[in-house]
Design an enzyme around this catalytic site. Sequence first.
Site, PDB file in Angstrom:
ATOM      1  N   LYS A 135       2.870  -1.117 -10.022  1.00  0.00           N
ATOM      2  CA  LYS A 135       3.023  -1.092 -11.479  1.00  0.00           C
ATOM      3  C   LYS A 135       3.001   0.335 -12.036  1.00  0.00           C
ATOM      4  O   LYS A 135       3.453   0.579 -13.148  1.00  0.00           O
ATOM      5  CB  LYS A 135       1.963  -1.962 -12.143  1.00  0.00           C
ATOM      6  CG  LYS A 135       2.260  -3.444 -11.930  1.00  0.00           C
ATOM      7  CD  LYS A 135       2.022  -4.265 -13.151  1.00  0.00           C
ATOM      8  CE  LYS A 135       2.486  -5.693 -13.023  1.00  0.00           C
ATOM      9  NZ  LYS A 135       1.928  -6.418 -11.864  1.00  0.00           N
ATOM     10  N   SER A 166       2.681  -5.654  -2.416  1.00  0.00           N
ATOM     11  CA  SER A 166       2.774  -5.098  -3.770  1.00  0.00           C
ATOM     12  C   SER A 166       1.478  -4.545  -4.326  1.00  0.00           C
ATOM     13  O   SER A 166       1.510  -3.791  -5.302  1.00  0.00           O
ATOM     14  CB  SER A 166       3.325  -6.168  -4.720  1.00  0.00           C
ATOM     15  OG  SER A 166       2.518  -7.329  -4.643  1.00  0.00           O
TER      16      SER A 166
HETATM   17  C1  LIG Z   1       2.314  -7.549 -11.383  1.00  0.00           C
HETATM   18  C2  LIG Z   1       2.259  -7.822  -9.933  1.00  0.00           C
HETATM   19  C3  LIG Z   1       3.223  -8.618  -9.272  1.00  0.00           C
HETATM   20  C4  LIG Z   1       4.328  -9.331 -10.005  1.00  0.00           C
HETATM   21  O1  LIG Z   1       5.168  -8.484 -10.736  1.00  0.00           O
HETATM   22  P1  LIG Z   1       6.092  -9.035 -11.907  1.00  0.00           P
HETATM   23  O2  LIG Z   1       6.901  -7.878 -12.333  1.00  0.00           O
HETATM   24  O3  LIG Z   1       5.173  -9.554 -12.990  1.00  0.00           O
HETATM   25  O4  LIG Z   1       6.888 -10.166 -11.331  1.00  0.00           O
HETATM   26  C5  LIG Z   1       3.138  -8.738  -7.891  1.00  0.00           C
HETATM   27  N1  LIG Z   1       2.150  -8.157  -7.188  1.00  0.00           N
HETATM   28  C6  LIG Z   1       1.200  -7.396  -7.786  1.00  0.00           C
HETATM   29  C7  LIG Z   1       0.145  -6.781  -6.937  1.00  0.00           C
HETATM   30  C8  LIG Z   1       1.228  -7.193  -9.169  1.00  0.00           C
HETATM   31  O5  LIG Z   1       0.285  -6.439  -9.756  1.00  0.00           O
END
Ligand SMILES: *Cc1c(COP(=O)(O)O)cnc(C)c1O
Length: 334
Positions: free
Chosen positions: A57, A309
């Site tokens: 993010k 992520s």
């Molecule tokens: C926010 C987030 C997501 C999902 O992202 P979106 O853009 O809302 O689909 C996936 N993994 C992590 C660790 C996140 O913080």
Amino acid sequence: MSRQPAPVSLGDIRAASARIAGRVLRTSMAESAALTELTGVPVHLKLEHHQTTGSFKLRGATNAVLSLTADERALGVVAASTGNHGRALADAARAEGVVATICMSKLVPKNKVSEIRRLGAEVRIIGRSQDEAQDAVDRLVAEKGMVMVPPFDHPAVIAGQGTLGLEIMEQLPDVVTVLVPLSGGGLAAGVAAAVKGLNPKARVIGLTMERGAAMKVSLDAGQPVQVEELPSLADSLGGGIGLDNRLTFAMCGDLLDEVILLSEEEIAAGMRHAYSVEREIVEGAGAVGIAALLSGRVRPEGPIVAILSGRNVDMSLHRRIINGAVSLSKEDAA
Ligand SMILES: *Cc1c(COP(=O)(O)O)cnc(C)c1O
């Protein structure tokens, strides 16, 4: 339906990449011997949970902050997120000398409040629900002119997340399948725009949990739908897509080849494999790609890249998952 040009283009993502270069990490990619053996095709893990602030993010937040005008910078940015977006926005704003205000309800645990403060944000504790915190954000926008940076449904945020897709294409140009964690769809929309912009034949698959899969339910319904939020190991994938969604719903509908839903047991198994076999600490949302491969739900057309992520998981919960727990206990869910 007439086809509009994509609201976020490959050009926008390239511009974002140039803008945020040097301010976010270029995370590495590593082949997983175990998952390659299991699936019979090369599987690579994009180690984005090593990103500063612990999730991708930071890319979108940094691109949004760097896209502000001088007047907007002086007024500051505001958001209601206490999770990975809030951390990222606080860090991105501080790096640029911009004031970030994060509104949160009284129910947010103390450790989350102090974490956001530590990253340099002004914290305002208002109301007793996420909705009331969002109302406070709307007031600061209306009365003080602060700029709201939303967690996913914003062109600069989507373009910033898309830089992760550009990196994957540089690191593994012949990738065939990209596995992307999916919630509001900023990450999936951006990554898919980058990957398909460079290779329209590549597959991009969104992965989310069965419990409260707002984007999946909305795509199936053909319009944004509100779903009941349920506690999940993949807490970063919680929340709706917004009934007035402007960008990510359409982009995910156009660009994703498939959306796969995962059970809590499968997500727990993904976290366990990440730790015990790959030696990586990931949160539930970051483990869905591995979870889908372990459960055999992804057709093995390789090379495959799974995006890890994020890593912001409570470590006592992580320990319990590693020791065999398959879901949240009552206290975690509270
Ligand atoms: C926010 C987030 C997501 C999902 O992202 P979106 O853009 O809302 O689909 C996936 N993994 C992590 C660790 C996140 O913080």
